[in-house]
Design a protein around this motif. Structure first.
Motif, PDB file in Angstrom:
ATOM      1  N   ASN A 381       0.822  -1.211   0.000  1.00  0.00           N
ATOM      2  CA  ASN A 381       0.000   0.000   0.000  1.00  0.00           C
ATOM      3  C   ASN A 381       0.855   1.260   0.000  1.00  0.00           C
ATOM      4  O   ASN A 381       0.538   2.247  -0.675  1.00  0.00           O
ATOM      5  N   GLN A 382       1.952   1.236   0.768  1.00  0.00           N
ATOM      6  CA  GLN A 382       2.841   2.396   0.808  1.00  0.00           C
ATOM      7  C   GLN A 382       3.552   2.592  -0.527  1.00  0.00           C
ATOM      8  O   GLN A 382       3.740   3.729  -0.993  1.00  0.00           O
ATOM      9  N   MET A 383       3.926   1.493  -1.164  1.00  0.00           N
ATOM     10  CA  MET A 383       4.561   1.580  -2.481  1.00  0.00           C
ATOM     11  C   MET A 383       3.568   2.151  -3.501  1.00  0.00           C
ATOM     12  O   MET A 383       3.941   2.949  -4.372  1.00  0.00           O
ATOM     13  N   LYS A 384       2.314   1.739  -3.397  1.00  0.00           N
ATOM     14  CA  LYS A 384       1.310   2.265  -4.318  1.00  0.00           C
ATOM     15  C   LYS A 384       1.136   3.773  -4.128  1.00  0.00           C
ATOM     16  O   LYS A 384       0.809   4.488  -5.079  1.00  0.00           O
ATOM     17  N   ASP A 385       1.365   4.241  -2.894  1.00  0.00           N
ATOM     18  CA  ASP A 385       1.246   5.676  -2.619  1.00  0.00           C
ATOM     19  C   ASP A 385       2.492   6.456  -3.002  1.00  0.00           C
ATOM     20  O   ASP A 385       2.529   7.681  -2.841  1.00  0.00           O
ATOM     21  N   ARG A 465       2.122  -0.845 -10.826  1.00  0.00           N
ATOM     22  CA  ARG A 465       3.328  -0.013 -10.950  1.00  0.00           C
ATOM     23  C   ARG A 465       3.084   1.188 -11.857  1.00  0.00           C
ATOM     24  O   ARG A 465       3.729   2.227 -11.726  1.00  0.00           O
ATOM     25  N   ARG A 466       2.148   1.043 -12.792  1.00  0.00           N
ATOM     26  CA  ARG A 466       1.870   2.159 -13.698  1.00  0.00           C
ATOM     27  C   ARG A 466       1.141   3.295 -13.002  1.00  0.00           C
ATOM     28  O   ARG A 466       1.166   4.433 -13.462  1.00  0.00           O
ATOM     29  N   TYR A 467       0.483   3.004 -11.879  1.00  0.00           N
ATOM     30  CA  TYR A 467      -0.326   4.026 -11.211  1.00  0.00           C
ATOM     31  C   TYR A 467       0.189   4.337  -9.803  1.00  0.00           C
ATOM     32  O   TYR A 467      -0.583   4.703  -8.917  1.00  0.00           O
ATOM     33  N   ILE A 468       1.501   4.180  -9.619  1.00  0.00           N
ATOM     34  CA  ILE A 468       2.080   4.494  -8.310  1.00  0.00           C
ATOM     35  C   ILE A 468       1.853   5.975  -7.993  1.00  0.00           C
ATOM     36  O   ILE A 468       2.126   6.854  -8.812  1.00  0.00           O
ATOM     37  N   GLY A 469       1.378   6.246  -6.809  1.00  0.00           N
ATOM     38  CA  GLY A 469       1.124   7.603  -6.360  1.00  0.00           C
ATOM     39  C   GLY A 469      -0.207   8.165  -6.795  1.00  0.00           C
ATOM     40  O   GLY A 469      -0.557   9.279  -6.408  1.00  0.00           O
ATOM     41  N   LEU A 470      -0.950   7.450  -7.599  1.00  0.00           N
ATOM     42  CA  LEU A 470      -2.228   7.953  -8.109  1.00  0.00           C
ATOM     43  C   LEU A 470      -3.427   7.232  -7.498  1.00  0.00           C
ATOM     44  O   LEU A 470      -4.562   7.444  -7.921  1.00  0.00           O
ATOM     45  N   ARG A 471      -3.157   6.342  -6.526  1.00  0.00           N
ATOM     46  CA  ARG A 471      -4.234   5.543  -5.929  1.00  0.00           C
ATOM     47  C   ARG A 471      -5.133   6.438  -5.089  1.00  0.00           C
ATOM     48  O   ARG A 471      -4.664   7.271  -4.315  1.00  0.00           O
TER      49      ARG A 471
END
Length: 873
Positions: A381-385, A465-471
């Motif tokens: 979850n943190q990586m996705k953010d 990985r394509r949407y990292i930080g966009l969750r």
């Protein structure tokens, strides 16, 4: 603790290969220790200070030959015909080979025993005929003596009359006396009468001697008749105990040991079982009983592999990558390998039950996967953010890892608390399982960060990985509907109550051969014995009677026979066989054959009755005291001791549950509701086990051959394990609720937010743990099967019914009261930051502080690999 774990996670991420190599080295050391020092496991449960133990020790002193234990092997012809002479000779050879083994005292050849019994019956018949003949001869002799006395009396009477006549003749003599001729005639007559009297006296002496001989013969005849009656009574009492079936196609070979069976070592039993297994008799099947044919359950089999595959599927669905699904499995397998191999290395120094390492394996696999998953899930979850790799690993280890440590600590404490029962094998079982959980925790907070560091961003699926930080997180703005909460709470309570109904009829005991798999030799031996000789022959009781002092050998034997006849009248007794009397004639030993099998309720009641004061009603038994021993009685005693320890252990665990949750959630109602929910899931899970194993529902599905009592120590094991796991699940849902409430959300909205935040990881964790436990259901060992079903059912009910449905619904209905805590208690309680919220806030402040010193930033953030992709915030 959170900061320490944060630094530990950062170290493991930086020194990933070193950490992984260290754990593999520990695994190698554990396996080497097992191979070097591992001993033999046992399936025997022994406890000190049991009545059966005291009786057995006393028998060893009073009657050494009767104090040893015994076990049987069933012999049956493959074609169902009678045993041939060649087969009987081969059995005799087998008996000699077994008798030559060191642990064996003697072997009872069934055919020799049957022949001796037949000869004994023939001797008794002949003795009865001889007794009748002797009585006829005595009667004839008595008649002759009586006739002789009659003739003597008649002759004496005639002689007395002649003497009177002679005396009258002497008295009628003239004053000058008889003349010489007359006097001579009278003297001659007197001499003749004296001679006749002497003959009569001699004849009377002969008759008196004959009379004495007759009386002596009558006494001997009476004594012989009494001995014959004793022999006939003994034969009648043993009529129901045969060693060869009526059709002569089944026979029981008995192996008698020097020591009681509970004290015979596993190695010695293996010598006997190996000899039986190696012996080949043409046309004869040799079936050792469960006392001899025990098989150590496999630590890992196809069923467990299927359970792991199901867990892998759950991980794959949840995480979306094969790497992500594989890391928790790798963690768990290495950790449980270390724990189980280390535990097995101790088996050479302590008596360890076969189920002990299996329980460690079962629990180590389940929590090993789950604990790694908790950290991995937070890290993803943190990586996705958009958080950097090593910073995310360190923070996940400091937050989710802190929760893992707390959750593991609760499980460990609950397992170690098994030592408060004072039952050695349970304490060892709990300690070994606690060590496996401890290793799983260490693996989670060290091995998981190391493997995550090497994995990098591949822990995320390509789409992620394509949407990292966009969750974008789903926003919860409304609480649960009150009618819905009321409905699902009622439904959950009714469901748990219905499932718990069988618990009220639960009967504890230890499994016998009737619960083994149908293809096992012990089960086949049990069935063959039951069909040929009766179910009670599978579990005879050893009864000892203390007789009054001062009895003669005959009186003691008569009292022993009378006692056996008295007990033989009971409906629940098939036979009572007088076995022996000690030299002082004050201790008698019996073998009691019940009507039903050793695990039946009637046998348990019979043991209690025999130990009671009302089992013997006759006046002649007023001073007789009865005690019971044997394997069947020992199993009953062990079950009662463990059952008595359950309430204390349950109080300890429930009290610990309340204390821990009050500290964590700073609430009174939530801990009470959560603890009562744990009791509900425990009772419901146990009810399901009773329905399957004791009532026989779905028995064919679970491979249950015959219903029986529930494993004695299963409830205690369930309490210890399910308590810790229930606290895990409550922590991952309740802590989110508490945090939302502390940040200003309403009580009911906080409940829904916390549930939404923790439900996915709890769902996955419960499915994984349930599948791992379920993998042990389909093993051949009934103990392992029942434990696997109990834990799988208990975990699933606790997670999906209690933690995700019942507790949130009740907290919603309670409203603000759910978070009420007296102010004085709030001041006394320590601030337990289970999920490392303070650490998370601190790290986030450092992440967002543009003026922070670069060295400080480097300690919390490490640049990602080149292929990690652009960082998004």
């Amino acid at each position: 603790m959170a900061r320490l774990l944060h630094r530990l996670g950062l170290f493991a991420a930086r020194r990933a290969k070193t950490v992984i190599a260290a754990w593999f080295a520990v695994l190698a050391i554990a396996v080497t220790s097992f191979l070097s020092f591992g001993g033999q496991l046992t399936d025997q449960i022994t406890l000190p200070d049991l009545e059966t133990t005291r009786v057995a020790d006393r028998l060893a002193e009073e009657l050494p030959d009767a104090g040893g234990g015994s076990a049987i092997a069933v012999l049956q012809t493959e074609d169902g015909g009678s045993f041939t002479e060649e087969q009987r000779d081969a059995v005799a050879g087998l008996s000699e080979d077994l008798e030559a083994l060191d642990p064996v005292n003697s072997v009872t050849d069934p055919f020799v025993s049957a022949q001796e019994r037949a000869e004994g019956e023939e001797e008794l018949t002949e003795a009865r005929q001889e007794l009748v003949t002797g009585q006829e001869e005595l009667e004839a002799g008595r008649e002759e003596v009586e006739n002789g006395y009659a003739e003597l009396d008649s002759g004496q009477q005639q002689l007395d009359e002649a003497q009177e006549e002679l005396d009258d003749a002497f008295a009628q003599a003239p004053p000058g006396g008889h003349d010489e001729a007359t006097q001579a005639q009278l003297d001659a007559t007197q001499a003749e009468l004296d001679a006749q009297q002497a003959e009569l006296d001699a004849g009377r002496e002969e008759l008196d001697a004959a009379q004495d001989e007759l009386e002596s013969g009558e006494e001997e005849m009476a004594s012989g008749e009494r001995e014959l009656e004793r022999g006939e009574q003994m034969m009648e009492l043993t009529d129901a105990v045969q060693t060869v079936s009526a059709d002569e196609d089944v026979a029981i070979l008995t192996v008698n040991f020097h020591e009681e069976l509970q004290s015979v070592g596993t190695g010695d039993l293996t010598l006997v079982s190996d000899e039986l297994a190696e012996t080949q008799i043409d046309g004869v099947e040799i079936l050792p009983s469960s006392d001899l044919a025990f098989e150590m359950p496999h630590l890992f089999s196809t069923a467990e592999a299927i359970g792991l595959m199901i867990a892998a599927v759950v991980l794959l669905v949840m995480l979306g990558t094969f790497i992500g699904a594989g890391l928790p499995l790798l963690n768990a397998l290495i950790g449980v390998g270390i724990g189980v191999a280390g535990a097995m290395s101790l088996s050479g120094f302590v008596d360890m039950m076969s189920v002990t390492p299996i329980l460690g394996l079962m629990l180590g696999l389940a929590v090993g996967i789950d604990y790694a998953l908790f950290i991995l899930h937070r890290h993803r979850n943190q990586m996705k953010d958009g958080m950097e790799l090593r910073a995310s690993i360190a923070l996940a280890n400091g937050t989710a890892g802190n929760a893992v440590v707390f959750a593991g600590a609760t499980v460990i404490i609950a397992l170690l608390a098994l030592n408060v029962t004072g039952i050695g094998f349970l304490g060892l079982m709990g300690s070994i399982a606690a060590v496996c959980v401890f290793i799983a925790v260490l693996m989670a907070v060290t091995m998981t960060p190391a493997t995550l560091s090497l994995t990098g961003r591949r822990i995320l699926a390509r789409r992620e990985r394509r949407y990292i930080g966009l969750r974008k997180a789903r926003r919860i703005t409304e609480p649960m509907k009150t009618p819905r909460a009321l409905g699902i709470a009622a439904l959950a309570l009714v469901g748990l109550a219905v499932l718990a109904i069988p618990t009220f009829s639960m009967r504890l005991g230890l499994p016998d051969a009737s619960s083994e798999s149908a293809d096992s030799s012990s089960y086949q031996a049990y069935v063959a014995t039951e069909e040929a000789f009766g179910a009670g022959q599978n579990g005879p009781l050893l009864m000892v009677a203390d007789l009054p002092e001062g009895l003669s050998a005959g009186q003691a034997t008569d009292l022993q026979i009378a006692l056996a006849q008295e007990l033989d009248q009971r409906d629940d007794v098939a036979a009572v066989v007088p076995a022996a009397i000690n030299e002082s004639d004050d201790v008698a030993v019996f073998q009691v054959i019940p009507e039903d099998g050793p695990a039946s309720e009637s046998v348990e009641q019979l043991v209690h009755d025999l130990r009671g004061d009302e089992v013997l009603t006759g006046e002649e038994f007023a001073d007789v005291e009865v005690s019971v021993a044997g394997m069947t009685a020992a199993n009953i005693d062990i079950s009662e001791v463990i059952a008595d320890a359950l309430p204390l252990y349950l109080v300890v665990v429930v009290g610990l549950s309340l204390l821990l949750m009050i500290m964590v959630f700073r609430s009174i109602l939530l801990p009470v509701v959560a603890t009562l929910g744990f009791v509900g899931s425990f009772a419901a899970g146990l009810g399901g086990v009773v329905a399957v194993f004791q009532w026989g529902w779905l028995g064919e599905l679970f491979g249950i051959t015959e219903p029986g009592p529930i494993l004695t120590f299963l409830p205690i094991i369930m309490v210890g394990i399910l308590f810790g796991l229930a606290m895990d699940y409550q922590l991952f849902t309740g802590s989110g609720m508490r945090e939302a409430y502390a940040h200003g959300d309403s009580a009911r909205l906080a409940v829904r937010k916390g549930l939404h935040a923790g439900r996915s990881v709890v769902t996955a964790a419960a499915l994984i743990m349930g599948s791992v436990f379920a993998g042990f259901i389909f093993t051949d060992d009934p103990m392992v099967t029942s434990i696997g079903l109990a834990l799988a059912l208990g975990v699933l009910l606790d997670a999906f019914v209690v933690r995700l449905v019942l507790v949130p619904a009740l907290l919603h209905l309670a409203g603000p009261a759910a978070w009420w805590l007296p102010k004085w208690l709030d001041r006394l309680l320590p601030d337990v930051d289970v999920e490392g919220s303070a650490l998370e806030r601190q790290v986030m402040e450092v992440e967002d502080w543009d003026g922070a010193d670069s060295a400080e930033q480097d300690s919390a953030r490490v640049a990602e690999p080149v292929d990690a992709g652009p960082r998004r915030r």
